[in-house]
Design an enzyme around this catalytic site. Structure first.
Site, PDB file in Angstrom:
ATOM      1  N   ARG A  17       0.824  -1.219   0.000  1.00 52.82           N
ATOM      2  CA  ARG A  17       0.000   0.000   0.000  1.00 52.82           C
ATOM      3  C   ARG A  17       0.860   1.272   0.000  1.00 52.82           C
ATOM      4  NH1 ARG A  17      -3.845  -0.264   4.907  1.00 52.82           N
ATOM      5  NH2 ARG A  17      -1.992  -1.185   5.851  1.00 52.82           N
ATOM      6  N   TRP A  19       1.184   3.370  -2.322  1.00 51.32           N
ATOM      7  CA  TRP A  19       0.385   4.453  -2.921  1.00 51.32           C
ATOM      8  C   TRP A  19      -0.474   5.129  -1.860  1.00 51.32           C
ATOM      9  CZ3 TRP A  19      -4.866   5.288  -3.251  1.00 51.32           C
ATOM     10  CH2 TRP A  19      -5.311   6.207  -4.204  1.00 51.32           C
ATOM     11  N   GLU A 489     -17.536   0.338  17.930  1.00 46.87           N
ATOM     12  CA  GLU A 489     -16.871  -0.681  17.103  1.00 46.87           C
ATOM     13  C   GLU A 489     -15.347  -0.600  17.132  1.00 46.87           C
ATOM     14  OE1 GLU A 489     -18.594  -0.823  13.179  1.00 46.87           O
ATOM     15  OE2 GLU A 489     -20.622  -0.571  13.942  1.00 46.87           O
ATOM     16  N   CYS A 648     -25.550   2.147   1.258  1.00 48.14           N
ATOM     17  CA  CYS A 648     -24.688   3.189   0.694  1.00 48.14           C
ATOM     18  C   CYS A 648     -25.101   3.535  -0.728  1.00 48.14           C
ATOM     19  CB  CYS A 648     -23.238   2.717   0.638  1.00 48.14           C
ATOM     20  SG  CYS A 648     -22.475   2.417   2.229  1.00 48.14           S
ATOM     21  N   GLU A 670     -27.491   6.459   2.509  1.00 48.69           N
ATOM     22  CA  GLU A 670     -26.340   7.336   2.308  1.00 48.69           C
ATOM     23  C   GLU A 670     -26.587   8.220   1.088  1.00 48.69           C
ATOM     24  OE1 GLU A 670     -21.490   6.799   2.277  1.00 48.69           O
ATOM     25  OE2 GLU A 670     -22.812   5.078   2.160  1.00 48.69           O
ATOM     26  N   HIS A 699     -17.605  11.342   4.299  1.00 48.67           N
ATOM     27  CA  HIS A 699     -16.380  11.107   3.533  1.00 48.67           C
ATOM     28  C   HIS A 699     -15.570  12.381   3.356  1.00 48.67           C
ATOM     29  CE1 HIS A 699     -19.113   7.801   2.404  1.00 48.67           C
ATOM     30  NE2 HIS A 699     -18.006   7.088   2.470  1.00 48.67           N
TER      31      HIS A 699
END
Length: 764
Positions: A17, A19, A489, A648, A670, A699
């Site tokens: 990862r 990037w 959570e 979503c 969403e 977001h």
């Protein structure tokens, strides 16, 4: 026969990862733009060199992105909404990332699913503005590979028809103008690539596998006729994927040099079309023969025979042996996995392994010899060994399945009758406020979890930390004034992985990351065996949180279809059968929560829609078993127990009947980036059950004002009754920072209370 091995695209995130880390470091201001661009260039070139070392004949550029390829095209063509106040020809990174993520003073562009995958793209917005070619980044990547590595690559671009179909902001009249403005820009991009030495240009048109009306077919024909006239020397490889090519007889004659077909997900239809209509002998056929969307090792002998059959059927003299779609939908390599069951690991194939499979198939079909020693027998033995694995022979699961009856799919009382019972028991205020489930996972949470996984701290110490973090957020929720709480959570890394780790039949990887959206990467679990519930998965944490407050704390579960669609799923059973197994496991967990005194249980299905077949005429079969799986999991509860769910990026207007069929007491949707569209949809299609419209976009790092949320609430009240209206963010808050989360939720609660007071004053 001239055969070339190639991939439609390759994962850009890097095996570790790299990037993601580079992008997020730049966002935080820890990396300069100069260093950021240099590292991105290094990653691009390393990806190409690596694919070359694996033996791929034709490499692709343009499959790399700084966030999303649809966003790349929008900025390249100057499709910048006015609210971003972008001046000048070149779009800077500040504007680019504001469109993707929002900024303090401006909301982000809408984001939605890329066809039926778990990848999300940024939706381009056409506002009737004049368009221009701001920067041909695909040319930059082509020249970069040519000058730095001496490679003539295959530049790829999302085609004009797909780009327009997936954009928004136009009607039937302005659509024509939009296309007329776009085509000269596409032609300019293509001409510049030709001038730079490009031999092939890959044009991705996955929208051509959707249901096409007669006018759509004519539009596509006109688009490619014009491009062929404007750039007559260009050799276009028109790539389709995810399904069979629609209107095959007409579109196979488009003025392009080659056409790529998916012989995995569209195998039956494409083969039938080949038999009926043949294939133009002056075109190159792209044979998508290695699955770009799953992680299972290919049976090389079978794939080679299938490729030969397709070549014989088509009669072409030149073909590309390729992945069925971009390999961005699978992890990079199995070589990073050190802890998986050996039988399972041997049966896996990620992007690098799929490239090697393409090389083997191409070699055999070209000259009747395998390029890898024992490669064929090894693939067959690996597949056979997994088929005999004990995880696929679970007698208890088979016994539970045999006991399922029709009444297990229905709540004992309809919503209109059970809703008053729930209100009497729960005694919630009008417009109750809640969140979707997760709270920010701070660096401390992540560090502590990592230390626990590395056994640097004991189970007891980790449990104490989780308990204290949950207690802290229960207190924060008290101070914010929410009406229904969640535990946060903090014990969960991922909403699917968490449950899979506690169920039989799942396996988990160390570094098998794929991109969900932007820099958000996930490690999908692998469902390789029969799914079985063995003990409570969530009861301890939820019950402990409930003891800390007089407010209700929701039980939080991930639904069966989301677990299915966000996992890599075994290919020896139907998806319906696997979904049923998961549903039965969740049913036992829901019963355990209810037995522990939890009165509100949320079973999230954000991925329900993404499992839909791409053509609407094929939806019904999937929706029947998908909805039944949710109902099988949730229908055993008391009438007074309230079942919530969450979705979503749902195009509500097209999906209201399946949502209604779930029979969830409350659904949260969403929709903050396209709220106005949802309001219009609900006016046309009233919804009678409980519903929470996401009132702000999680977001984006920006904090919405009270006035902003108040406007959304009042708009919503025009089409929803107060008895069914919940107030919540549009998704979980796991990826947000604590300060912005608290500020946003305080504004949300203030707006809800303001509305509550106004309604009371109106009544009095």
């Amino acid at each position: 026969m001239n055969l070339v091995s190639t991939a439609i695209g390759y994962p850009y995130i890097g095996g570790n990862r790299e990037w993601k880390r580079c992008v997020e470091s730049f966002w935080k201001g820890a990396k300069s733009e100069e260093d950021f661009l240099f590292e991105m260039k290094t990653l691009r070139l390393n990806n190409l060199k690596h694919q070359q070392s694996l033996g791929l004949d034709l490499l692709t550029v343009g499959d790399f992105t700084f966030y999303d390829r649809m966003l790349d095209l929008a900025t390249m063509f100057g499709l910048i909404p006015a609210r971003y106040q972008c001046t000048g020809e070149k779009v800077d990174l500040t504007t680019y990332y504001a469109m993707a993520r929002g900024a303090n003073d401006v909301v982000a562009s809408e984001m939605t699913k890329w066809f039926n995958t778990n990848y999300h793209y940024i939706v381009p917005e056409y506002e009737g503005n004049s368009l221009q070619l701001t920067q041909n980044y695909i040319l930059d990547y082509f020249l970069e590979a040519k000058e730095e590595l001496g490679l003539i690559t295959k530049p790829t671009i999302i085609g004009p028809y797909t780009f327009v179909q997936l954009s928004k902001g136009y009607d039937s009249i302005s659509k024509a103008m939009f296309i007329l403005k776009l085509l000269p820009l596409y032609a300019k991009v293509f001409q510049q690539l030709l001038d730079a030495g490009a031999e092939w240009i890959q044009v991705e048109e996955p929208a051509l596998v959707l249901s096409l009306a007669t006018e759509d077919v004519k539009l596509v024909q006109q688009i490619y006729k014009q491009l062929a006239e404007e750039v007559p020397a260009a050799k276009f490889m028109l790539q389709t994927y995810f399904e069979g090519l629609s209107a095959y007889e007409e579109l196979i004659q488009l003025p392009v040099a080659g056409i790529g077909l998916d012989f995995i997900h569209g195998a039956e239809e494409n083969l039938a079309s080949l038999r009926k209509y043949g294939f133009p002998q002056d075109k190159v056929l792209g044979i998508g023969i290695v699955n770009g969307r799953d992680i299972w090792r290919a049976n090389l002998a079978e794939k080679a025979l299938n490729t030969k059959s397709i070549l014989s059927l088509s009669g072409v003299k030149e073909a590309w042996v390729q992945s069925s779609c971009s390999l961005q939908h699978v992890p990079v390599t199995t070589k990073s996995e050190k802890t998986l069951d050996a039988t399972l690991l041997n049966a896996l194939s990620f992007a690098d392994e799929k490239i090697v499979e393409l090389k083997h198939i191409t070699s055999f079909v070209s000259d009747e010899s395998w390029s890898g020693n024992k490669s064929v027998s090894q693939s067959m033995l690996a597949i056979q060994a997994l088929a005999q694995h004990e995880a696929r022979k679970n007698s208890r699961v088979k016994e539970i399945l045999s006991q399922v009856k029709p009444e297990h799919f229905t709540r004992p009382m309809p919503y209109k009758e059970r809703q008053p019972l729930q209100q009497a028991e729960l005694n919630l205020p009008d417009f109750p406020t809640t969140t979707i489930g997760s709270f920010p996972q701070s660096d401390q949470v992540k560090r502590t979890r990592t230390a626990w996984r590395k056994k640097e701290i004991t189970d007891t110490k980790y449990a104490e930390f989780l308990k204290s973090e949950t207690a802290r957020w229960i207190q924060i929720q008290e101070e914010i004034g929410l009406d229904v709480f969640v535990h946060g959570e903090f014990e969960r890394t991922d909403m699917v992985e968490f449950f899979g780790e506690k169920l039989k039949g799942f396996a988990f990887t160390e570094k098998a990351w794929v991109v969900s959206y932007g820099s958000r990467c996930v490690k999908p679990p692998i469902i390789y065996g029969d799914v079985e519930w063995t003990s409570p998965m969530t009861v301890k944490e939820i019950a402990e949180a409930q003891q800390l407050t007089a407010k209700y704390v929701k039980g939080m579960l991930t639904g069966p279809i989301t677990i299915l669609n966000w996992s890599f799923v075994r290919d020896d059973l139907s998806r319906e059968s696997v979904a049923t197994q998961i549903a039965l496991a969740l049913k036992e967990e829901i019963q355990a929560l209810e037995n522990a005194g939890i009165s509100i249980i949320q079973v999230d299905e954000p991925a329900l829609r993404e499992g839909l077949p791409l053509r609407k005429e094929d939806w019904n079969e999937y929706l029947t078993w998908a909805v039944n799986a949710f109902k099988l999991a949730t229908s055993s509860v008391r009438n007074e127990t309230q079942i919530h769910t969450h979705m979503c990026y749902c195009e509500f207007n097209n999906f209201i009947e399946p949502i209604r069929a779930l029979d969830a007491d409350v659904i949260s949707i969403e929709t903050s980036r396209s709220h106005g569209e949802l309001i219009q949809s609900l006016k046309q299609n009233p919804y009678e059950l409980g519903i929470g419209l996401g009132v702000y976009d999680i977001h984006s790092p920006r904090v919405p004002s009270v006035e902003e949320i108040d406007t959304i609430l009042k708009d919503s009240l025009d089409i929803l009754s107060k008895e069914q209206f919940w107030v919540n963010p549009d998704c979980g808050l796991k990826t947000r920072h604590e300060d912005e989360t608290i500020a946003s939720l305080k504004n949300m609660v203030t707006a809800a209370r303001k509305l509550r007071q106004q309604q009371q004053q109106t009544v009095s």
